[in-house]
Every structure is written in structure tokens, then in C-alpha cells.
Design a protein around this motif. Sequence first.
Motif, PDB file in Angstrom:
ATOM      1  N   LEU A 139       0.832  -1.211   0.000  1.00 56.59           N
ATOM      2  CA  LEU A 139       0.000   0.000   0.000  1.00 56.59           C
ATOM      3  C   LEU A 139       0.863   1.257   0.000  1.00 56.59           C
ATOM      4  O   LEU A 139       1.911   1.304   0.642  1.00 56.59           O
ATOM      5  N   VAL A 140       0.395   2.265  -0.724  1.00 58.18           N
ATOM      6  CA  VAL A 140       1.091   3.545  -0.798  1.00 58.18           C
ATOM      7  C   VAL A 140       0.195   4.618  -0.160  1.00 58.18           C
ATOM      8  O   VAL A 140      -1.000   4.679  -0.415  1.00 58.18           O
ATOM      9  N   TYR A 141       0.793   5.441   0.702  1.00 62.16           N
ATOM     10  CA  TYR A 141       0.036   6.469   1.423  1.00 62.16           C
ATOM     11  C   TYR A 141       0.580   7.851   1.060  1.00 62.16           C
ATOM     12  O   TYR A 141       1.789   8.045   0.964  1.00 62.16           O
ATOM     13  N   GLN A 142      -0.312   8.784   0.920  1.00 62.68           N
ATOM     14  CA  GLN A 142       0.094  10.161   0.636  1.00 62.68           C
ATOM     15  C   GLN A 142      -0.005  10.980   1.927  1.00 62.68           C
ATOM     16  O   GLN A 142      -1.024  10.947   2.610  1.00 62.68           O
ATOM     17  N   THR A 143       1.063  11.697   2.281  1.00 67.43           N
ATOM     18  CA  THR A 143       1.027  12.504   3.502  1.00 67.43           C
ATOM     19  C   THR A 143       0.611  13.931   3.178  1.00 67.43           C
ATOM     20  O   THR A 143       0.716  14.377   2.042  1.00 67.43           O
ATOM     21  N   ALA A 144       0.153  14.621   4.227  1.00 67.68           N
ATOM     22  CA  ALA A 144      -0.191  16.035   4.070  1.00 67.68           C
ATOM     23  C   ALA A 144       1.101  16.835   3.848  1.00 67.68           C
ATOM     24  O   ALA A 144       2.097  16.586   4.516  1.00 67.68           O
ATOM     25  N   PRO A 145       1.092  17.778   2.889  1.00 63.10           N
ATOM     26  CA  PRO A 145       2.308  18.559   2.651  1.00 63.10           C
ATOM     27  C   PRO A 145       2.575  19.550   3.785  1.00 63.10           C
ATOM     28  O   PRO A 145       1.655  19.956   4.493  1.00 63.10           O
ATOM     29  N   PHE A 146       3.829  19.924   3.981  1.00 63.67           N
ATOM     30  CA  PHE A 146       4.174  20.963   4.958  1.00 63.67           C
ATOM     31  C   PHE A 146       3.753  22.327   4.420  1.00 63.67           C
ATOM     32  O   PHE A 146       3.783  22.551   3.210  1.00 63.67           O
ATOM     33  N   PRO A 147       3.385  23.267   5.316  1.00 65.35           N
ATOM     34  CA  PRO A 147       3.120  24.632   4.846  1.00 65.35           C
ATOM     35  C   PRO A 147       4.398  25.183   4.184  1.00 65.35           C
ATOM     36  O   PRO A 147       5.499  24.813   4.587  1.00 65.35           O
ATOM     37  N   PRO A 148       4.240  26.064   3.173  1.00 60.13           N
ATOM     38  CA  PRO A 148       5.405  26.568   2.421  1.00 60.13           C
ATOM     39  C   PRO A 148       6.497  27.162   3.316  1.00 60.13           C
ATOM     40  O   PRO A 148       7.691  26.952   3.075  1.00 60.13           O
ATOM     41  N   PHE A 149       6.098  27.884   4.360  1.00 61.17           N
ATOM     42  CA  PHE A 149       7.093  28.525   5.237  1.00 61.17           C
ATOM     43  C   PHE A 149       7.955  27.466   5.927  1.00 61.17           C
ATOM     44  O   PHE A 149       9.186  27.592   6.020  1.00 61.17           O
ATOM     45  N   ILE A 150       7.316  26.411   6.403  1.00 62.69           N
ATOM     46  CA  ILE A 150       8.057  25.345   7.080  1.00 62.69           C
ATOM     47  C   ILE A 150       8.923  24.590   6.073  1.00 62.69           C
ATOM     48  O   ILE A 150      10.041  24.187   6.375  1.00 62.69           O
ATOM     49  N   MET A 151       8.411  24.457   4.861  1.00 61.53           N
ATOM     50  CA  MET A 151       9.190  23.801   3.798  1.00 61.53           C
ATOM     51  C   MET A 151      10.493  24.555   3.546  1.00 61.53           C
ATOM     52  O   MET A 151      11.528  23.937   3.295  1.00 61.53           O
ATOM     53  N   LYS A 152      10.444  25.881   3.664  1.00 63.48           N
ATOM     54  CA  LYS A 152      11.665  26.680   3.463  1.00 63.48           C
ATOM     55  C   LYS A 152      12.709  26.334   4.515  1.00 63.48           C
ATOM     56  O   LYS A 152      13.909  26.266   4.226  1.00 63.48           O
ATOM     57  N   ILE A 153      12.268  26.144   5.766  1.00 58.40           N
ATOM     58  CA  ILE A 153      13.203  25.779   6.835  1.00 58.40           C
ATOM     59  C   ILE A 153      13.786  24.397   6.556  1.00 58.40           C
ATOM     60  O   ILE A 153      14.994  24.183   6.689  1.00 58.40           O
ATOM     61  N   ILE A 154      12.930  23.477   6.137  1.00 57.45           N
ATOM     62  CA  ILE A 154      13.399  22.118   5.846  1.00 57.45           C
ATOM     63  C   ILE A 154      14.406  22.158   4.702  1.00 57.45           C
ATOM     64  O   ILE A 154      15.468  21.535   4.771  1.00 57.45           O
ATOM     65  N   GLU A 155      14.086  22.913   3.644  1.00 56.07           N
ATOM     66  CA  GLU A 155      14.980  22.984   2.484  1.00 56.07           C
ATOM     67  C   GLU A 155      16.321  23.608   2.826  1.00 56.07           C
ATOM     68  O   GLU A 155      17.351  23.259   2.266  1.00 56.07           O
ATOM     69  N   ALA A 156      16.304  24.536   3.804  1.00 50.31           N
ATOM     70  CA  ALA A 156      17.559  25.180   4.215  1.00 50.31           C
ATOM     71  C   ALA A 156      18.408  24.233   5.066  1.00 50.31           C
ATOM     72  O   ALA A 156      19.589  24.478   5.279  1.00 50.31           O
ATOM     73  N   GLY A 157      17.800  23.152   5.562  1.00 53.88           N
ATOM     74  CA  GLY A 157      18.543  22.197   6.387  1.00 53.88           C
ATOM     75  C   GLY A 157      18.306  22.388   7.870  1.00 53.88           C
ATOM     76  O   GLY A 157      19.075  21.899   8.688  1.00 53.88           O
ATOM     77  N   GLY A 158      17.273  23.125   8.226  1.00 53.73           N
ATOM     78  CA  GLY A 158      16.964  23.348   9.640  1.00 53.73           C
ATOM     79  C   GLY A 158      16.916  24.833   9.947  1.00 53.73           C
ATOM     80  O   GLY A 158      17.221  25.672   9.092  1.00 53.73           O
ATOM     81  N   LEU A 159      16.537  25.178  11.171  1.00 54.74           N
ATOM     82  CA  LEU A 159      16.329  26.584  11.514  1.00 54.74           C
ATOM     83  C   LEU A 159      17.632  27.383  11.587  1.00 54.74           C
ATOM     84  O   LEU A 159      17.652  28.554  11.242  1.00 54.74           O
ATOM     85  N   VAL A 160      18.719  26.724  12.030  1.00 57.98           N
ATOM     86  CA  VAL A 160      19.981  27.459  12.152  1.00 57.98           C
ATOM     87  C   VAL A 160      20.522  27.874  10.782  1.00 57.98           C
ATOM     88  O   VAL A 160      20.787  29.063  10.572  1.00 57.98           O
ATOM     89  N   PRO A 161      20.653  26.953   9.821  1.00 60.72           N
ATOM     90  CA  PRO A 161      21.092  27.390   8.490  1.00 60.72           C
ATOM     91  C   PRO A 161      20.122  28.388   7.851  1.00 60.72           C
ATOM     92  O   PRO A 161      20.553  29.330   7.185  1.00 60.72           O
ATOM     93  N   TYR A 162      18.819  28.196   8.089  1.00 63.62           N
ATOM     94  CA  TYR A 162      17.815  29.122   7.551  1.00 63.62           C
ATOM     95  C   TYR A 162      18.052  30.527   8.090  1.00 63.62           C
ATOM     96  O   TYR A 162      18.062  31.512   7.352  1.00 63.62           O
TER      97      TYR A 162
END
Lengths: 172, 428
Positions: A139-162
Amino acid sequence: MTELRAVLAGRAWKYGDNIDTDAIIPARYLNMSTPEELAQHCMEDVDPGFAGAVRTGDIIVGGVNFGCGSSREHAPLAIKGAGVSCVIADSFARIFYRNAINVGLPILVCPAAAHDAANGDMLTVDLQAGQITNNRSGLVYQTAPFPPFIMKIIEAGGLVPYTRAKLGQGRA
Amino acid sequence: MRHTLAEKIIAGHVSREDGGTGVGGVNPGDLVEVAVDVVLSNDITAPIAMREFEKLGVDLVFDPGKVVMVADHFAPNKDIKSAEQCAMMRRFAQEQGLPHHFDVGKMGIEHVLLPEKGLVLPGDLVIGADSHTCTYGALGAFATGMGSTDIAVAMATGQIWMRVPETIRFVYTGALQPWVGGKDLILYTIGLIGVSGALYHAMEFAGPAIDALSMAGRFTMANMAIEAGAKAGLFEVDGLTTAYVEGRAKRDYHVLHGDPDAVYLQVVEIDASMIEPQVSLPHLPENARPVSEVGNVVIDQSVIGSCTNGRLEDLRVAAGILSGRQVHDGVRCIVIPGTQQVYLDALREGLIETFIEAGAVVSTPTCGPCLGGYMGILAAGERSVSTTNRNFRGRMGHPDSEVYLSGPAVAAASAVMGRIAHPEEVTR
């Protein structure tokens, strides 16, 4: 930091609802703070075998309100230090949610996947696509996406690099 | 208009350079960056915050007067590793010139200490690397717990991101029964909605029973909002609040009120006159029962103190029951005043004498046993009644020990009876 493009794969360690921060890392170990030290005591009081048996890439699966209780960042650090690649749950307590994002521990809200997974199931997680596959059932499950602002923190590698990047821009 | 107290405080702190929707007020669900009035950490969360602070490439904290550090969890140092953590915090405070670093001799349990020192005030936006930071909501402040990395960023920038929470309003009517206080109201409420009943939301406490509740009782209730998963627990500012703040505040503050037509996610009405003294059974705060329904639960220990119930009023209630009586032979009764000031006031009132004559021990202020640190750890199979805030498995020691949460009246009565008891069983 986990690459967003990475596909994670590991065995499920299944736990119930309201797994609290004292369960994840008992307060008697809060006189330490490195992920390596904390990992040796991760889940100790609810699952004494966990720290010895967990393998790099394994996935913790929880129920509702995972990580409730204390603000201790030691909790996601202990999980990360143990080599766990991500946590999947019905829902997360809010401070744990922030802490996990901030320290770069991937977390996924997905009640169906959390409910269906059994202890020891092989799970595959595609972070970019937000998809969880249970290899046992297929079975394959789809998760709810992160809000765009939080996605930016994740993409930066965490809050400190952000924040570093933001402060750098401010000075330029 | 139509905004809750929580929304109005957050709206007043939205930092302009980062945009946000501050001018017209914020709405639940908005993600905003806000300026903080106080950034708090302690001896177990500050070490990670300081490590992350160094990685930010910033030399100095944004405002030394707004960065507060308290050595309270494992202080006076319980072991070498705790001593190292306190030493690290002490060095940082010296290097940064922090006027509000509270070390042994001046420290107290942070959430009793900060209001007492006038460091948190009505209308403030406070974040702390401690989940019980929500305590300050009793002052009409928006206060919430975060992790060490969030605190590091706020120490450097004075800013933090947050999601504006929906507010659930709890309205308490009726007069309280004898021996019922703030702790009983909040345990009852958590029993009603569960440990995730207010997840991500703000709780607002109101109604005639709240108007009549002391500041100590309000601090107790706000303190445990987190135990229902809430981000904050708030009270409107009234005459009691301003009387408390007067003489303590050393800076201006702004009293805000929720709009009369504020939009709440839910309004819960509770007839407080029906509430008996409460006890939360192991291993979740939501397992609240009237003390009369708990049955015969023999205890080994009774802890009276903590950021939840370590205030002078709490000690008065306990001393009132212990006065002229003896702690049961099989019970260790540990009393922990919340701050040096509480300790001194209790001493001058004769409460400390009462405790010692009753066979209780009195500890220096510390979080100690509440989180299984030290000063009252339980062995396998042991049970403690405790005025603290969490009864998770293993919270006060061995994973096979048990914690029963209560207010100070039940904790003191149980210490005398050797089992969980209604205060009236002792005093009648």
C-alpha cells in the motif's frame, strides 16, 4: 541533514498513542546533550531493547500526540542519534514538531500509514513526493504537505542554516 | 475586532520588516514572525541553545536584558555532568553580560521566579525552552514553550516564527467546594478534554469561578495548559493581576483584552461547584478522578512543590493540614518552596517549622523530583502523590514507579494518612 530527495527505507518500530518525551529520553539523561550519548538511552523505559537493536534507517511509527510533554530537544536528537531516518505518526505534539523540523529529523503526519504499519514492516518513504510505501502490503500512502514557510526551513537544512542565510542577506 | 486575547497579543508583536498581517490583526492559522519580550532557558535546555547560538555566526544576544537563564532543573548540581551544564550557562551569561542569570542562592523554579521578579508582564510575548513557559498566561501574557534551537535563534535575533492558534474558551461557573483550587480545576479540565484535547490551540480560562481564583491558582492552571497539548493558557487581566504586578514591574506593559465578540474554536462551560478535589492516576494527566473515587492507594512519598504548586499559597494550604499532625510512618513528605522568596516568606510565617515538626523535609528550590532528577526519586513499585504536572511512566524515577497528581491539600492529607485521602478525612 537528510537530503530532501532521499528515499528512506527501514523497519518500522511501532508504538502507541501519547508517546511522551520522558519515554523518548528519560529526564535522568538530560545531564547530557549530544545525539550520540542520548541515543544510547532512546526509548529506554518503554522499549529497553530499542537502542541496542535499532539499525540506521529504521522508522519510528507512533499514534496520536507523539512527543508530548517536555520541550527537550534531546528527544528528536536522541532519535536522530539512534540512526532513525524519520518518524511517522497520526499527530505530533507541537513543541516536538518544531524541534524535529529545527534539528532536521523528518516527520510525517499520516494516520493511515501509522495505523496500518505493524512492528517490523519494511517501509519506504519518498520525502519529496510525501509518499510512504508499506513494502509488506504494497500500500502507498500520501502525507499532508508541509506549509510553504516550514518547507523553506526544511529545504535550508533546519532553523539554524535558515536563520544564518537570512542574517547574511540582511547584512549584504 | 472579533479577536481573542491570544490573537491580539500576537498581532501586537508581529515584526514589521518580515511582513505578516499585523495591521489588521492576525487570524488563527497564520504563520507569523514575532518580536519576543523575554527569551528563557534553563540548565538542561540552555546548553543545546548555546551550542546552536554559536553556529549562527552572531557574537551577541539581541538584548541582554531580555534573555533570562535559570539554573533550576538539576541545581544545586546533582552530579558532575549537571555541574558542567550549569558552568557552561554561567560562562555564557558572564560573556554576554546577562543581568537575569539566576544561579544558586538567587534562583528559584523558573516559572515561579520570573513572575515574582516582575520579568514577565501582561501583554508580553514570552518564549522559553521549557514546556511550562505557558505559566505566564496567568498574567495575560502570551507565553509558550519551544525547543533549544528556537531559543538560540530568538536569543540572536529577538524574533521567532509561530502559527497563530485557535482559542478554546473554558468558562467556570459556581463557587468552589472547600479544598478545591486551581490544580483541581485544571486536572478536571484535562480529564474532560484529554492530553491532546487542545493540541496546537490556546486555552482561555474565564468565568465567575476564575474571577474569584487567586493568582497562585491561575498560575497553576496556565502552567498545565501544555498537558492538554495547548500552546498557551491565558487569563484576562483584572484587579488581582494588576495588584500582583504592581511593585514588581520595572518597565511599561500593555494590558490587552479579547474582544467581546471574539471568535472561539469552542466554548466549554464547566460547573465548578460540582468539582471535588481531583487526582490524576498514572500514567497520564488526563486520568483525573474525584479523590473520593480513587480507592485505597497506599503511597510511599508525597511531593509538595514545583512550578505548578510551589507558591506561598500552596505551602499555606499544605501547612494548614500538616499543622499539629504527623506525616505517616511509611511516607516521605518532601516540601519544595518555588523560590528563595517563597522559602523566606514560608519561614517567617512559621510554615517551615510546621513542616519539619510534622516530619516532612524541606528542600532548597529545585525542579528535582518532578522530572526524576534528584531529591526524591522513586524505586521500582513505589508510589508518590505529587503536586507536580506530569505522571508519565518513569517520570519520577523507576519505570515501574507511579505518580498520582493532585493539589497541595490532597498531597498533604495523603502524607498524613499514608494513602491518597480527601483533606476532610484528616481535618474533620
